[in-house]
Enzyme design. Structure first.
Site, mmCIF file in Angstrom:
data_model
loop_
_atom_site.group_PDB
_atom_site.id
_atom_site.type_symbol
_atom_site.label_atom_id
_atom_site.label_comp_id
_atom_site.label_asym_id
_atom_site.label_seq_id
_atom_site.Cartn_x
_atom_site.Cartn_y
_atom_site.Cartn_z
ATOM 1 N N ASN A 49 0.838 -1.213 0.000
ATOM 2 C CA ASN A 49 0.000 0.000 0.000
ATOM 3 C C ASN A 49 0.865 1.253 0.000
ATOM 4 O OD1 ASN A 49 0.653 -0.815 2.694
ATOM 5 N ND2 ASN A 49 -0.944 0.482 3.527
ATOM 6 N N ILE A 50 0.447 2.215 -0.796
ATOM 7 C CA ILE A 50 1.189 3.471 -0.938
ATOM 8 C C ILE A 50 0.212 4.621 -0.689
ATOM 9 C CG2 ILE A 50 2.585 4.897 -2.466
ATOM 10 C CD1 ILE A 50 3.460 2.307 -3.886
ATOM 11 N N GLU A 51 0.470 5.341 0.401
ATOM 12 C CA GLU A 51 -0.441 6.406 0.820
ATOM 13 C C GLU A 51 0.030 7.764 0.296
ATOM 14 O OE1 GLU A 51 -0.910 5.957 5.098
ATOM 15 O OE2 GLU A 51 -2.060 4.099 4.783
ATOM 16 N N CYS A 60 -4.179 0.600 -2.531
ATOM 17 C CA CYS A 60 -4.002 -0.589 -1.695
ATOM 18 C C CYS A 60 -2.973 -1.545 -2.288
ATOM 19 C CB CYS A 60 -5.313 -1.352 -1.569
ATOM 20 S SG CYS A 60 -6.624 -0.477 -0.742
ATOM 21 N N GLU A 62 -3.256 -4.758 -2.735
ATOM 22 C CA GLU A 62 -3.820 -5.738 -3.679
ATOM 23 C C GLU A 62 -3.835 -5.190 -5.101
ATOM 24 O OE1 GLU A 62 -4.990 -4.733 -0.764
ATOM 25 O OE2 GLU A 62 -6.449 -6.136 0.060
ATOM 26 N N CYS A 96 -10.607 -4.275 0.517
ATOM 27 C CA CYS A 96 -11.657 -3.259 0.366
ATOM 28 C C CYS A 96 -12.483 -3.537 -0.897
ATOM 29 C CB CYS A 96 -11.047 -1.859 0.310
ATOM 30 S SG CYS A 96 -10.380 -1.397 -1.292
ATOM 31 N N CYS A 99 -10.752 -3.010 -4.332
ATOM 32 C CA CYS A 99 -9.833 -4.106 -4.699
ATOM 33 C C CYS A 99 -10.607 -5.350 -5.112
ATOM 34 C CB CYS A 99 -8.890 -4.421 -3.544
ATOM 35 S SG CYS A 99 -7.656 -3.124 -3.308
HETATM 36 N N1 THU Z 1 -5.229 -1.199 2.652
HETATM 37 C C1 THU Z 1 -4.693 -2.102 1.784
HETATM 38 O O1 THU Z 1 -3.605 -1.896 1.228
HETATM 39 N N2 THU Z 1 -5.380 -3.243 1.562
HETATM 40 C C2 THU Z 1 -6.505 -3.607 2.217
HETATM 41 O O2 THU Z 1 -6.994 -4.707 2.023
HETATM 42 C C3 THU Z 1 -7.159 -2.679 3.137
HETATM 43 C C4 THU Z 1 -6.517 -1.350 3.271
HETATM 44 C C5 THU Z 1 -4.435 -0.011 2.992
HETATM 45 C C6 THU Z 1 -4.926 1.301 2.501
HETATM 46 C C7 THU Z 1 -4.325 2.247 3.515
HETATM 47 O O3 THU Z 1 -2.980 2.510 3.160
HETATM 48 C C8 THU Z 1 -4.299 1.440 4.789
HETATM 49 O O4 THU Z 1 -4.383 0.090 4.397
HETATM 50 C C9 THU Z 1 -5.404 1.776 5.754
HETATM 51 O O5 THU Z 1 -6.633 1.758 5.147
#
Ligand code: THU
Length: 144
Positions: A49-51, A60, A62, A96, A99
């Protein structure tokens, strides 16, 4: 078509998801996620995941893993694994909705989805299928 994974395939996929989780860029949520997909040709593609400071631009793990595979020309995906930390009160965290929709584009409903949580050095694996996560998908696989 989507035959069950061998124990070795499962381990390789989970290890890849756990390893790429180390690259998670998640300074805002502090929730680190690693994902890996197994392509039909045996290759494994990883994503984390990259915010972003503009929170909604976060992508996300996935989707990053699936897009890495498709971007490399591999559209036939046999399985996806996901590794997260354990959150209090939650057995595991599942993908989510965005995804799930992207998974439905590239994976048939019987595709194995391995959801793993890291709890005190242990990796606990929950075995699902995409059908479990996404019944009645809007996709190209389903009978219309
Ligand atoms: N996130 C994912 O990468 N995959 C998931 O299945 C659920 C959420 C990430 C998005 C965000 O960076 C962090 O988790 C919190 O929501």
């Amino acid at each position: 078509m989507n035959k069950t994974l061998t124990k070795d395939e499962e381990k390789a996929l989970l290890d890849a998801a756990q390893q790429v989780r180390e690259n998670s860029y998640s300074p805002y949520s502090k929730f680190e996620v690693g994902a890996a997909v197994l392509a039909q040709d045996g290759r494994i593609f990883q994503g984390t995941n990259i915010e972003n400071a503009s929170y909604g631009l976060t992508v996300c793990a996935e989707r990053n893993a699936i897009f890495a595979a498709v971007g490399a020309g591999e559209r036939r995906l046999r399985a996806l694994a996901l590794v997260t930390q354990k959150l209090p009160g939650m057995a595991f965290n599942s993908p989510c909705g965005a995804c799930r929709q992207v998974m439905s584009e590239f994976m048939p409903p019987d595709t194995p989805i391995l959801i793993a949580v890291l709890d005190k050095q242990k990796r606990i694996v929950y075995r699902k299928t995409l059908r479990d996560l996404m019944p009645f998908p809007f996709d190209k696989f389903s009978e219309k």
